[in-house]
Design an enzyme around this catalytic site. Structure first.
Site, mmCIF file in Angstrom:
data_model
loop_
_atom_site.group_PDB
_atom_site.id
_atom_site.type_symbol
_atom_site.label_atom_id
_atom_site.label_comp_id
_atom_site.label_asym_id
_atom_site.label_seq_id
_atom_site.Cartn_x
_atom_site.Cartn_y
_atom_site.Cartn_z
ATOM 1 N N HIS A 22 45.363 70.625 48.453
ATOM 2 C CA HIS A 22 44.801 70.833 49.783
ATOM 3 C C HIS A 22 45.879 70.550 50.826
ATOM 4 C CE1 HIS A 22 40.330 70.171 48.415
ATOM 5 N NE2 HIS A 22 40.945 71.120 47.742
ATOM 6 N N GLU A 53 46.130 68.444 53.158
ATOM 7 C CA GLU A 53 46.488 67.033 53.331
ATOM 8 C C GLU A 53 47.459 66.586 52.238
ATOM 9 O OE1 GLU A 53 43.487 68.405 53.261
ATOM 10 O OE2 GLU A 53 41.978 67.244 54.348
ATOM 11 N N CYS A 87 37.927 66.552 52.423
ATOM 12 C CA CYS A 87 36.953 66.470 51.335
ATOM 13 C C CYS A 87 36.999 65.058 50.759
ATOM 14 C CB CYS A 87 37.272 67.498 50.250
ATOM 15 S SG CYS A 87 38.719 67.071 49.256
ATOM 16 N N CYS A 99 40.442 64.132 49.299
ATOM 17 C CA CYS A 99 41.479 63.845 50.293
ATOM 18 C C CYS A 99 41.162 62.569 51.054
ATOM 19 C CB CYS A 99 41.631 65.025 51.252
ATOM 20 S SG CYS A 99 42.359 66.466 50.457
#
Lengths: 206, 390
Positions: free
Chosen positions: A56, A58, A92, A95
């Site tokens: 992702h 991040e 999410c 993360c």
């Protein structure tokens, strides 16, 4: 704490990264990490490219930040507790857990995750406790354009999914949504949610 | 998996959790060896008895009026959230006389907030053929297991659809001895990876991703959180090696001295093994090794930005769909959610962990609204996995 001008500036860059992701067929989420008033790391979702569903925005930005620390000879353990992370979409659970492990103190995000496990998380929030520091959240910065990109993506089809299904417009989070705004405190066990506040950009609901 | 070293308590302390007591891990005996059965990690909704609530019921005075009364009561008191309950209960009393009771409505909850309606006897309640209403207890939601059903049925007749697979899980006899052996075999691989991690100064956690259809290891990883990126827990590493096997992969774990690299070179040729051994000694100075890895990684990524994404056929493997994960220690919340994202099929772990998210501190896999579900089993080679930490 960054002022509103700063916040908008970095969220603007994060949006640019999200657009770049969309152009490559990735989930359009962009992320910028700021250390002492300087954007030192950035990233966008690279799940399809890497065939790794955990890459992702991040995670990419964190990887860059660690590289940057190494390059300029700074100790990551001194940098991480004072960086701010700007991301176009609410992190999410994975993360949020990661950012918590890294003791990142401030997360600024655009739009909330649509759908997900919000209610369940809220119920169990105080039960969750692990290492790291709780983070504060500022939500709703440029929420509309951030969400519009996701809608555009999920209105299309995920090119990598087997037997892609037509997705209903506005349903987000094909690769795992899940509200995590509570996880800052959830992971720290402070748990009262009082560290969260919306910035008054039209999105105040948690 | 989850937390840094300081979090580690003695693992055996955690072995006693709620579900352990309700499911005795059965043993399957195969000639000579006894492999303990992995313990399914199930939600409290499955393990605990169904909660009860108070309802009003009334006796049917004349049995012949029952069907008329059912119609009338049902239209006066619809019970949309108690559809699992039968409307009537018939009981044989001692003298062969059958008594019939009919379910009226929910009673006000005990905290004073009223339910659908108050005491039906108070606001002009009258049905021809019904006796005086009284309170009784019923199950608030459908029973999931037979054990729950038997408990609920003592109070009021309720519908029940048995989940055969779940019942087998609960009985603990769901793995054949072949399956048990294969589970042990793969956990053994994860243990080897964990041992390697331990010897190279890493957190002693190992993870293996297996395609159960072809009975093959797809990805191996051990914890690398002390090698530069604190997020490189064993599960995250293993998931990325799976991606690499599919022509993807993001993190550059191809550095020297890694367990799965050595493993490959062992089978290919001895020269590379020597190289790998040489460089594994370098791991004692992680600073230099790390730098190399990260610079390489950086180059790789900046090249990528020009962005020719290769067209891959859509019928190939997708993430970890259909795969099983074996990990020596209970995953943290980050890793547990990473496995949701990765569409893993089943997770087998050895030792529970105080901040574990698959049963100990939290049970991510039993949460509603998660967009993918996987089954979780713990205590696989518990003894061996627990002693890794010491």
């Amino acid at each position: 704490m960054a002022d509103q001008g700063e916040i908008e500036k970095y969220m603007y860059s994060a949006l640019d990264l999200a657009r770049a992701a969309l152009a490559k067929g990735e989930v359009p989420v962009g992320c910028v990490m700021v250390y002492q008033g300087q954007a030192v790391a950035q990233g966008h979702n690279r799940v399809n490219e890497s065939k790794n569903a955990t890459v992702h925005a991040e995670m990419v930005a964190v990887g860059q930040l660690l590289e940057w620390c190494m390059k300029v000879g700074l100790d990551k353990n001194e940098v991480l507790p004072i960086v701010q992370l700007y991301v176009t979409c609410e992190p999410c659970i994975m993360c949020a857990g990661a950012l918590r492990l890294l003791s990142i103190p401030l997360i600024v995000f655009g739009c909330p995750h649509m759908g997900g496990v919000a209610a369940a998380q809220e119920i169990h929030v105080e039960r969750f406790n692990s290492k790291g520091q709780p983070f504060k959240c500022i939500a709703g910065i440029f929420a509309e354009p951030c969400a519009a990109l996701l809608k555009q993506f999920y209105g299309q089809q995920n090119p990598n999914a087997p037997n892609p299904k037509k997705k209903a417009e506005g349903r987000s989070t094909g690769l795992g949504g899940n509200l995590a705004s509570n996880f800052g405190s959830a992971f720290g066990g402070s748990g009262d949610g009082s560290e969260y506040y919306a910035a008054g950009y039209g999105y105040t609901e948690f | 998996m989850a937390a840094p070293t300081s979090d580690l308590g003695p693992c055996k302390k955690k072995m006693k959790s709620v579900d352990d007591t309700s499911i005795a891990p059965a043993s399957t005996s195969s000639p000579g060896v006894t492999i303990p059965h992995p313990v399914p990690v199930l939600s409290q909704d499955i393990l605990a008895p169904v909660p009860l609530i108070n309802v009003y019921v009334a006796p049917v005075l004349d049995k012949k009026q029952t069907s008329r009364l059912i119609k009338e009561v049902s239209s006066k008191f619809p019970l949309p959230d108690l559809l699992h309950l039968k409307r009537v209960k018939s009981q044989k009393s001692g003298n062969k006389e059958t008594t019939i009771q009919i379910l009226l409505c929910k009673a006000p909850s005990e905290d004073g907030r009223s339910a659908d309606s108050g005491d039906p006897t108070e606001n002009g309640f009258h049905f021809d053929g019904l006796g005086k209403p009284f309170l009784t207890k019923v199950a608030v939601r459908p029973a999931i297991t037979r054990r729950q059903y038997e408990h609920c049925a003592q109070y009021w007749p309720t519908a029940f659809h048995e989940d055969k697979a779940l019942e087998r899980r609960l009985k603990g006899d769901f793995f054949t001895s072949e399956e048990l052996q294969s589970i042990q075999k793969y956990m053994q691989r994860a243990l080897q990876a964990a041992q390697h991690a331990k010897h190279t100064g890493m957190e002693p956690v190992g993870a293996v991703v297996v395609d159960p259809v072809v009975d093959e290891v797809i990805g191996v990883g051990h914890d690398l959180r002390h090698a530069g990126n604190p997020l490189h827990h064993a599960v995250m590493v293993a998931v990325d090696t799976v991606a690499s096997s599919q022509g993807g992969g993001y993190w550059d774990h191809s550095g020297p001295g890694l367990y799965w690299k050595e493993e490959q070179s062992e089978s290919s040729n001895d020269e590379t093994k020597d190289v790998a051994d040489d460089s594994s000694s370098k791991r004692t100075e992680p600073e230099t090794a790390e730098k190399d890895i990260h610079l390489k990684d950086f180059d790789k990524r900046t090249c990528d930005i020009s962005g020719k994404t290769e067209e891959q056929p859509n019928d190939g493997p997708y993430l970890c769909t259909g795969y099983d994960l074996y990990v020596t220690r209970e995953p943290c919340i980050m890793c547990a959610m990473a496995l949701v994202h990765s569409r893993i099929r089943r997770v087998f772990y050895g030792a529970p962990h105080p901040s574990g998210a698959l049963g100990t501190r939290y049970s991510l896999h039993t949460q509603p609204n998660i967009n993918h579900r996987y089954e979780v089993f713990k205590h696989v080679m518990l003894e061996e996995c627990s002693t890794l930490e010491t």
